[in-house]
Design a protein around this motif. Sequence first.
Motif, PDB file in Angstrom:
ATOM      1  N   LEU A  90       0.538  -1.104   0.261  1.00 47.39           N
ATOM      2  CA  LEU A  90       0.066   0.299  -0.182  1.00 47.39           C
ATOM      3  C   LEU A  90       0.646   1.795   0.113  1.00 47.39           C
ATOM      4  O   LEU A  90       0.111   2.260  -0.761  1.00 47.39           O
ATOM      5  CB  LEU A  90      -1.027   0.321   1.444  1.00 47.39           C
ATOM      6  CG  LEU A  90      -1.535  -1.613   1.554  1.00 47.39           C
ATOM      7  CD1 LEU A  90      -2.650  -1.305   2.389  1.00 47.39           C
ATOM      8  CD2 LEU A  90      -2.753  -1.482   0.289  1.00 47.39           C
ATOM      9  N   SER A 150       2.326   1.839  -3.141  1.00 49.39           N
ATOM     10  CA  SER A 150       1.406   2.194  -4.622  1.00 49.39           C
ATOM     11  C   SER A 150       1.024   3.811  -4.036  1.00 49.39           C
ATOM     12  O   SER A 150       1.162   4.368  -4.984  1.00 49.39           O
ATOM     13  CB  SER A 150      -0.322   1.903  -4.394  1.00 49.39           C
ATOM     14  OG  SER A 150      -0.883   2.119  -4.880  1.00 49.39           O
ATOM     15  N   GLY A 151       1.066   3.962  -2.401  1.00 50.72           N
ATOM     16  CA  GLY A 151       0.879   5.813  -2.653  1.00 50.72           C
ATOM     17  C   GLY A 151       2.441   6.430  -3.265  1.00 50.72           C
ATOM     18  O   GLY A 151       2.251   7.781  -3.424  1.00 50.72           O
ATOM     19  N   ALA A 196      -0.434   6.731  -6.988  1.00 52.50           N
ATOM     20  CA  ALA A 196      -1.921   6.531  -7.361  1.00 52.50           C
ATOM     21  C   ALA A 196      -2.665   6.808  -5.984  1.00 52.50           C
ATOM     22  O   ALA A 196      -2.056   7.127  -4.005  1.00 52.50           O
ATOM     23  CB  ALA A 196      -1.894   4.603  -6.380  1.00 52.50           C
ATOM     24  N   THR A 252      -5.442   2.355  -5.579  1.00 50.29           N
ATOM     25  CA  THR A 252      -5.094   1.692  -4.661  1.00 50.29           C
ATOM     26  C   THR A 252      -6.089   0.240  -3.771  1.00 50.29           C
ATOM     27  O   THR A 252      -5.621  -0.585  -4.348  1.00 50.29           O
ATOM     28  CB  THR A 252      -4.243   2.270  -3.430  1.00 50.29           C
ATOM     29  OG1 THR A 252      -2.905   2.818  -3.736  1.00 50.29           O
ATOM     30  CG2 THR A 252      -3.737   0.944  -2.765  1.00 50.29           C
ATOM     31  N   VAL A 293      -5.453  -2.949  -6.454  1.00 56.64           N
ATOM     32  CA  VAL A 293      -3.997  -3.897  -5.293  1.00 56.64           C
ATOM     33  C   VAL A 293      -4.312  -4.235  -4.183  1.00 56.64           C
ATOM     34  O   VAL A 293      -4.732  -5.569  -4.173  1.00 56.64           O
ATOM     35  CB  VAL A 293      -3.211  -2.403  -4.499  1.00 56.64           C
ATOM     36  CG1 VAL A 293      -2.302  -3.436  -3.821  1.00 56.64           C
ATOM     37  CG2 VAL A 293      -2.429  -1.027  -5.172  1.00 56.64           C
TER      38      VAL A 293
END
Length: 305
Positions: free
Chosen positions: A207, A210-211, A215, A220, A224
């Motif tokens: 996570l 992804s950030g 995203a 996310t 994800v």
Amino acid sequence: MGEAARSPVSDALWRRPNLLLLLLVTPPLLWLGIVYLGSLFALLAQSFFSIDEFSGLINYEFTLKTYGELLRASNLDILLRTVAMASAVTIAAAIVAFPIAYYAARYARGKWKAVFYLGVMLPLWSSYLVKVYSWKLILAKEGILNWMFETLHLAWVLEAYLAIPVIGGNSLSVSWTGTFLVFLYVWLPFMILPVQASLERVPPSMLEASGDLGARPAKTLRHVILPLALPGIIAGSIFTFSLTMGDYIIPQIVGTSARMIGQAVYQFQGTAGNIPLAAAFAVVPILVMGIYLTLAKRAGAFDAL
């Protein structure tokens, strides 16, 4: 003397671990093969018989006539109604369970996680019939839900909703909406727990990565979290879908007079005495779940289990 007699047996089992394993697994395999699979095959065999229209006795000759009766308008309506209800309950359970499970997996710690498990499991510890009859009282015209709408001066909203064909009725306790709500409440824990267990296996680093890659939270979630939570959702949907399809108590107590598969099986093998047709109805959920599991496996939903 007893120890001397046991010593050769213990030595033999120690030298032959496969023999020990065979002795351990034989009783459950016999139970599975004779009681469970045997009853399923007996049920399948009954569905290939038919009822003599004149005598009312079972005709023990192989035929597909009974399965043809499932295609009659009245019986087909039961099948479609049950599958539609099971699908609606499963989708709603996934929508309601996901945020609860996500909060428990990502943010609940210590005693709050214990409170979460207690809150989810507590309804499962109470009597099934008590929960259903409690909901019947809640949804009745004199129930607390109707009283709440009247107190908030929103009775007209409830009346307008109950006036909608198919999903409405004289009250929520005798409508398909009431049946749906009770199904959702009773089976919701079976969706929450697998989803929560699946989300707990999602590494926080994914996570964060992804950030870091730009995203947004919604992206996310979509690319994800949801794919990684899919195995838990699939597992929960197996419970909610199959249990809804086979249940006959909830629609018997809460809802309209229109039947579902469970009620049809109960009535045909009981009061009607048409065991072949009851068996044919009972085979339908097995086939539906078999098709569903096959499609889910081909889609790769079980790869992360």
